[in-house]
Design a protein around this motif. Structure first.
Motif, PDB file in Angstrom:
ATOM      1  N   VAL A 149       0.839  -1.202   0.000  1.00 55.66           N
ATOM      2  CA  VAL A 149       0.000   0.000   0.000  1.00 55.66           C
ATOM      3  C   VAL A 149       0.874   1.253   0.000  1.00 55.66           C
ATOM      4  CG1 VAL A 149      -1.639   1.365   1.338  1.00 55.66           C
ATOM      5  CG2 VAL A 149      -1.991  -1.097   1.071  1.00 55.66           C
ATOM      6  N   ALA A 150       1.891   1.265   0.847  1.00 48.98           N
ATOM      7  CA  ALA A 150       2.773   2.437   0.919  1.00 48.98           C
ATOM      8  C   ALA A 150       3.451   2.693  -0.427  1.00 48.98           C
ATOM      9  CB  ALA A 150       3.817   2.224   2.017  1.00 48.98           C
ATOM     10  N   PHE A 151       3.943   1.636  -1.061  1.00 42.81           N
ATOM     11  CA  PHE A 151       4.588   1.777  -2.370  1.00 42.81           C
ATOM     12  C   PHE A 151       3.598   2.260  -3.436  1.00 42.81           C
ATOM     13  CE2 PHE A 151       8.028  -1.043  -0.796  1.00 42.81           C
ATOM     14  CZ  PHE A 151       9.117  -0.325  -1.272  1.00 42.81           C
ATOM     15  N   ALA A 152       2.378   1.727  -3.398  1.00 43.46           N
ATOM     16  CA  ALA A 152       1.391   2.029  -4.431  1.00 43.46           C
ATOM     17  C   ALA A 152       0.857   3.460  -4.324  1.00 43.46           C
ATOM     18  CB  ALA A 152       0.233   1.029  -4.353  1.00 43.46           C
ATOM     19  N   VAL A 153       0.636   3.922  -3.108  1.00 44.53           N
ATOM     20  CA  VAL A 153      -0.006   5.219  -2.893  1.00 44.53           C
ATOM     21  C   VAL A 153       0.988   6.372  -2.931  1.00 44.53           C
ATOM     22  CG1 VAL A 153      -1.345   6.596  -1.243  1.00 44.53           C
ATOM     23  CG2 VAL A 153      -1.924   4.191  -1.608  1.00 44.53           C
ATOM     24  N   TYR A 154       2.228   6.131  -2.542  1.00 47.46           N
ATOM     25  CA  TYR A 154       3.213   7.207  -2.411  1.00 47.46           C
ATOM     26  C   TYR A 154       3.344   8.110  -3.646  1.00 47.46           C
ATOM     27  CZ  TYR A 154       7.774   9.490  -2.077  1.00 47.46           C
ATOM     28  OH  TYR A 154       8.790  10.417  -2.100  1.00 47.46           O
ATOM     29  N   PRO A 155       3.467   7.567  -4.858  1.00 47.18           N
ATOM     30  CA  PRO A 155       3.611   8.460  -6.025  1.00 47.18           C
ATOM     31  C   PRO A 155       2.436   9.412  -6.198  1.00 47.18           C
ATOM     32  CG  PRO A 155       4.169   6.202  -6.610  1.00 47.18           C
ATOM     33  CD  PRO A 155       3.537   6.150  -5.256  1.00 47.18           C
ATOM     34  N   PHE A 156       1.230   8.920  -5.924  1.00 45.23           N
ATOM     35  CA  PHE A 156       0.047   9.772  -6.080  1.00 45.23           C
ATOM     36  C   PHE A 156      -0.060  10.779  -4.931  1.00 45.23           C
ATOM     37  CE2 PHE A 156      -0.773   5.677  -8.105  1.00 45.23           C
ATOM     38  CZ  PHE A 156      -0.970   6.101  -9.408  1.00 45.23           C
ATOM     39  N   ALA A 157       0.410  10.378  -3.757  1.00 47.79           N
ATOM     40  CA  ALA A 157       0.431  11.299  -2.621  1.00 47.79           C
ATOM     41  C   ALA A 157       1.373  12.462  -2.906  1.00 47.79           C
ATOM     42  CB  ALA A 157       0.872  10.559  -1.356  1.00 47.79           C
ATOM     43  N   VAL A 158       2.519  12.160  -3.478  1.00 41.05           N
ATOM     44  CA  VAL A 158       3.475  13.210  -3.836  1.00 41.05           C
ATOM     45  C   VAL A 158       2.856  14.189  -4.841  1.00 41.05           C
ATOM     46  CG1 VAL A 158       5.604  13.669  -5.131  1.00 41.05           C
ATOM     47  CG2 VAL A 158       5.583  11.933  -3.349  1.00 41.05           C
ATOM     48  N   ALA A 159       2.208  13.663  -5.863  1.00 43.22           N
ATOM     49  CA  ALA A 159       1.625  14.510  -6.906  1.00 43.22           C
ATOM     50  C   ALA A 159       0.567  15.445  -6.337  1.00 43.22           C
ATOM     51  CB  ALA A 159       1.019  13.628  -7.999  1.00 43.22           C
ATOM     52  N   ILE A 160      -0.306  14.915  -5.500  1.00 40.79           N
ATOM     53  CA  ILE A 160      -1.410  15.734  -4.998  1.00 40.79           C
ATOM     54  C   ILE A 160      -0.955  16.680  -3.886  1.00 40.79           C
ATOM     55  CG2 ILE A 160      -2.276  14.115  -3.239  1.00 40.79           C
ATOM     56  CD1 ILE A 160      -5.096  14.811  -4.236  1.00 40.79           C
ATOM     57  N   PHE A 161       0.034  16.283  -3.087  1.00 47.02           N
ATOM     58  CA  PHE A 161       0.576  17.172  -2.048  1.00 47.02           C
ATOM     59  C   PHE A 161       1.336  18.324  -2.704  1.00 47.02           C
ATOM     60  CE2 PHE A 161       0.620  15.554   2.483  1.00 47.02           C
ATOM     61  CZ  PHE A 161      -0.485  14.723   2.318  1.00 47.02           C
ATOM     62  N   ARG A 162       2.060  18.006  -3.788  1.00 46.80           N
ATOM     63  CA  ARG A 162       2.799  19.045  -4.496  1.00 46.80           C
ATOM     64  C   ARG A 162       1.832  20.051  -5.113  1.00 46.80           C
ATOM     65  NH1 ARG A 162       5.589  16.126  -8.423  1.00 46.80           N
ATOM     66  NH2 ARG A 162       7.323  15.682  -7.011  1.00 46.80           N
ATOM     67  N   GLU A 163       0.753  19.537  -5.691  1.00 44.49           N
ATOM     68  CA  GLU A 163      -0.247  20.412  -6.307  1.00 44.49           C
ATOM     69  C   GLU A 163      -0.924  21.302  -5.269  1.00 44.49           C
ATOM     70  OE1 GLU A 163      -4.468  20.046  -8.795  1.00 44.49           O
ATOM     71  OE2 GLU A 163      -3.158  18.295  -8.593  1.00 44.49           O
ATOM     72  N   ALA A 164      -1.199  20.747  -4.096  1.00 45.61           N
ATOM     73  CA  ALA A 164      -1.861  21.503  -3.030  1.00 45.61           C
ATOM     74  C   ALA A 164      -0.871  22.319  -2.213  1.00 45.61           C
ATOM     75  CB  ALA A 164      -2.622  20.548  -2.118  1.00 45.61           C
ATOM     76  N   ASP A 165       0.424  22.160  -2.479  1.00 49.71           N
ATOM     77  CA  ASP A 165       1.508  22.843  -1.758  1.00 49.71           C
ATOM     78  C   ASP A 165       1.472  22.529  -0.258  1.00 49.71           C
ATOM     79  OD1 ASP A 165       3.823  24.347  -1.932  1.00 49.71           O
ATOM     80  OD2 ASP A 165       2.815  26.216  -1.383  1.00 49.71           O
ATOM     81  N   ILE A 166       1.296  21.253   0.039  1.00 49.70           N
ATOM     82  CA  ILE A 166       1.320  20.765   1.422  1.00 49.70           C
ATOM     83  C   ILE A 166       2.701  20.175   1.675  1.00 49.70           C
ATOM     84  CG2 ILE A 166       0.323  19.115   3.067  1.00 49.70           C
ATOM     85  CD1 ILE A 166      -2.246  19.208   1.419  1.00 49.70           C
ATOM     86  N   PRO A 167       3.321  20.442   2.826  1.00 50.48           N
ATOM     87  CA  PRO A 167       4.671  19.921   3.094  1.00 50.48           C
ATOM     88  C   PRO A 167       4.766  18.406   2.902  1.00 50.48           C
ATOM     89  CG  PRO A 167       4.046  21.499   4.770  1.00 50.48           C
ATOM     90  CD  PRO A 167       2.825  21.280   3.933  1.00 50.48           C
ATOM     91  N   LYS A 168       5.813  17.997   2.231  1.00 45.45           N
ATOM     92  CA  LYS A 168       5.996  16.568   1.990  1.00 45.45           C
ATOM     93  C   LYS A 168       6.156  15.795   3.297  1.00 45.45           C
ATOM     94  CE  LYS A 168       8.854  13.093  -0.282  1.00 45.45           C
ATOM     95  NZ  LYS A 168      10.083  12.762  -1.019  1.00 45.45           N
ATOM     96  N   ARG A 169       6.686  16.423   4.334  1.00 47.52           N
ATOM     97  CA  ARG A 169       6.928  15.738   5.599  1.00 47.52           C
ATOM     98  C   ARG A 169       5.647  15.209   6.238  1.00 47.52           C
ATOM     99  NH1 ARG A 169       5.557  19.306   9.673  1.00 47.52           N
ATOM    100  NH2 ARG A 169       5.439  21.501   9.060  1.00 47.52           N
ATOM    101  N   LEU A 170       4.480  15.661   5.759  1.00 43.48           N
ATOM    102  CA  LEU A 170       3.212  15.185   6.302  1.00 43.48           C
ATOM    103  C   LEU A 170       2.706  13.922   5.593  1.00 43.48           C
ATOM    104  CD1 LEU A 170       1.304  18.573   6.818  1.00 43.48           C
ATOM    105  CD2 LEU A 170       2.647  17.267   8.467  1.00 43.48           C
TER     106      LEU A 170
END
Length: 459
Positions: free
Chosen positions: A120-141
Motif C-alpha cells: 500500500v505504501a509503495f502504491a499510494v506514495y507516487p500519487f500522494a506526492v503529486a497531490i501534495f505538491r499540487e496543493a503545496d502541502i509539506p511533503k513531511r506530512l
C-alpha cells in the motif's frame, strides 16, 4: 525475585534496542531469550529447543499460509496495476483541496481489501506526492497521512479486515474476523476523525508559517500523468471478492465450520473447529483474490510473475519468522520465575479483563515494535486468563478479540517499528522530519482503545 524480574526487563530492553538499531530479530530474539534464562537460573537447552523453538514453529504452522497468501495477493494487485488504479482514481476524484483525505481513503480501501501495508505504501506514495505538491502541502506530512490510512483502523478495528492482527485473536478466543463489529466501527471512527483533525491542523500551521511542499527532497517519484491502469471497477473486484468470501465462509450457511464432521476433525486433533475456521476462511478468500488479481492484466503480470512471487515469498518468510521469533521469546519468558510478578502487576492495575488486556498487548507491541508480535506474546501468555475472567463476568469473547486486536495497533508504531522505518525509507524522509505525526497517530490509536475498554468495563 528482583533479579529474576530484572532478567526479563533486561532481555526485553535489549531486544527493543537492537531492533531499533536495525539488527535482525530472528538472530537476537533467541540470544536475549537465553540470556534471561541463564540469569533466572533455568535450564538453558530445554528452554531453547522445547519451549522457544516449539512455540515459534507452532506459530509458523498456524499463520504462514496467511502471511504468504497476503503477500502474494498484494504483489498481484501491484503487478496488475490494480492498486495504482484504485489510488489514482480516489486521489483524482477528491482533488488537491482534499489531498489528505484522498490519500487516507486510498490507503484504507487497499488495506481493508487485504493488500499488505508495505505494498500500500509503495502504491499510494507516487500519487500522494503529486497531490501534495499540487496543493503545496509539506511533503513531511505524507508519512503520517499514509500511516493513518494503512496502519490503523483498517488493520485491526474494522470488522472483517483480513490483516493478520485481526486473525490472531481468533485462535485464542474461538471468534472470527467480524467479532464485535460495533465496537470496531466506533474505534475506527475515533481514529479516522481524530487523525484527520490532527493532520489538517498540522497543514494549517505549515500554511500559516509559509511552508509549502518544499524542494530538494529525496526519492521523488516520477508520476506518469497518462499512464494506463486497469478500469477502476475491475481493479476493486479482487478486494471485494476477498471481503465477500471471507464473510460468506465465516458467518453464513457456507461457513467452513460446517464442512467437516466432528469425528473427522478429531482425527486431526482439532477439538474446536472455531479455533481454525477463521484462518481457513481467509486462506480460501485470499486464494480467490490472488486468482482474480492475476487475471486483471494477464500479459503484464505474466512477464513479472516469477520475480513477483519470489519477492512476495521472501517478504512473507521474513515477516513470519520475525514474529515467530518474538512469540518464542514470549513463551520462554512466561515460564521464568520473574514473570509471575510481572503478570500480577499487569493484572492488578485493573481487575477488568478488557483494560488489563489492552494494557498488556499495548506494552508488548510497543516493546517488540510489532503489532502481531506483541499481540501473539500477550495472548500466548495471558489469553486463557483473560478468557476465564471474561466468562466469569459475562463478557463476550468477541469483546476480548476486538480490544486485543485494536490494542496491538496502539504503541506498536514506536520508532523501531519495521513498518515505520520502511515507510520513511520509501518517502525519503527521516524520523526527525516526519515521526512526530506518526507518533501523534500512535497516541490517538492508544487513547481510542483504552477509551473503549474503559467504557465497555463500565457498562
Amino acid at each position: 525475585m528482583v533479579i529474576q524480574v530484572l532478567a526479563i526487563v533486561l532481555a526485553l530492553g535489549l531486544l527493543m534496542f537492537f531492533a531499533y538499531r536495525g539488527f535482525p530479530v530472528i538472530v537476537f530474539a533467541p540470544i536475549f531469550t537465553l540470556l534471561a534464562v541463564v540469569i533466572s537460573g533455568v535450564a538453558l537447552m530445554p528452554s531453547y529447543t522445547e519451549v522457544y523453538m516449539l512455540n515459534a514453529a507452532n506459530y509458523v504452522k498456524n499463520f504462514f499460509p496467511i502471511f504468504l497468501l497476503g503477500a502474494i495477493f498484494g504483489k498481484m494487485m501491484e503487478l496488475s496495476g490494480a492498486a495504482s488504479s484504485i489510488a489514482q482514481t480516489i486521489v483524482k476524484a477528491l482533488g488537491s483541496k482534499r489531498a489528505m483525505l484522498a490519500v487516507v481513503l486510498a490507503c484504507s480501501v487497499l488495506t481493508y481489501g487485504g493488500v499488505s501495508l508495505f505494498v500500500v505504501a509503495f502504491a499510494v506514495y507516487p500519487f500522494a506526492v503529486a497531490i501534495f505538491r499540487e496543493a503545496d502541502i509539506p511533503k513531511r506530512l505524507i508519512p503520517g497521512t499514509i500511516a493513518l490510512g494503512a496502519f490503523t483502523y483498517t488493520m485491526d478495528a474494522l470488522p472483517g479486515t483480513p490483516q493478520i492482527q485481526n486473525i490472531i485473536p481468533t485462535t485464542y478466543f474461538g471468534t472470527d474476523a467480524y467479532a464485535a463489529p460495533l465496537v470496531g466501527i466506533a474505534g475506527a471512527l475515533i481514529v479516522f476523525i481524530g487523525g484527520l483533525w490532527w493532520l489538517e491542523r498540522r497543514r494549517k500551521q505549515a500554511a500559516a508559517n509559509g511552508e509549502g511542499y518544499g524542494t530538494g527532497h529525496k526519492n521523488e517519484p516520477e508520476v506518469l500523468e497518462n499512464a494506463k491502469y486497469p478500469n477502476i471497477w475491475i481493479s476493486v473486484l479482487p478486494l471485494l471478492l476477498v471481503l465477500v468470501f471471507n464473510f460468506l465462509l465465516s458467518r453464513t450457511s457456507m461457513s467452513v465450520t460446517n464442512w467437516y464432521s466432528s469425528s473427522l476433525l478429531e482425527t486431526f486433533n482439532i477439538a474446536n473447529v472455531k479455533t481454525v475456521s477463521s484462518s481457513w476462511a481467509l486462506i480460501i478468500a485470499l486464494c480467490i483474490g490472488v486468482v482474480a488479481a492475476g487475471c486483471i492484466n494477464i500479459r503484464q503480470v505474466k512477464g513479472k510473475m516469477a520475480a513477483g512471487l519470489t519477492a512476495a515469498a521472501m517478504g512473507s518468510l521474513l515477516a513470519i519468522f520475525n514474529t515467530a521469533s518474538e512469540v518464542g521469546f514470549g513463551n520462554v519468558v512466561k515460564t521464568l520465575p520473574g514473570f509471575k510478578s510481572i503478570q500480577e502487576w499487569i493484572m492488578n492495575i485493573s481487575d477488568h479483563p478488557l483494560i488489563s488486556e489492552a494494557l498488556s498487548v499495548n506494552i508488548l507491541a510497543g516493546v517488540t515494535g510489532s503489532a502481531s508480535g506483541g499481540l501473539s506474546i500477550a495472548l500466548e501468555v495471558m489469553g486463557k486468563s483473560y478468557l476465564s475472567m471474561a466468562q466469569t463476568l459475562g463478557i463476550s469473547p468477541e469483546m476480548l478479540h476486538r480490544i486485543a486486536s485494536m490494542a496491538s495497533g496502539g504503541m506498536d508504531t514506536l520508532p523501531h517499528n519495521g513498518a515505520v522505518i520502511t515507510l520513511l525509507a520509501i518517502t525519503g524522509l527521516t524520523h526527525k522530519q516526519s515521526y512526530k505525526d506518526i507518533f501523534a497517530i500512535t497516541c490517538l490509536k492508544t487513547i481510542a482503545v483504552f477509551t473503549l475498554a474503559i467504557v465497555l468495563s463500565i457498562f
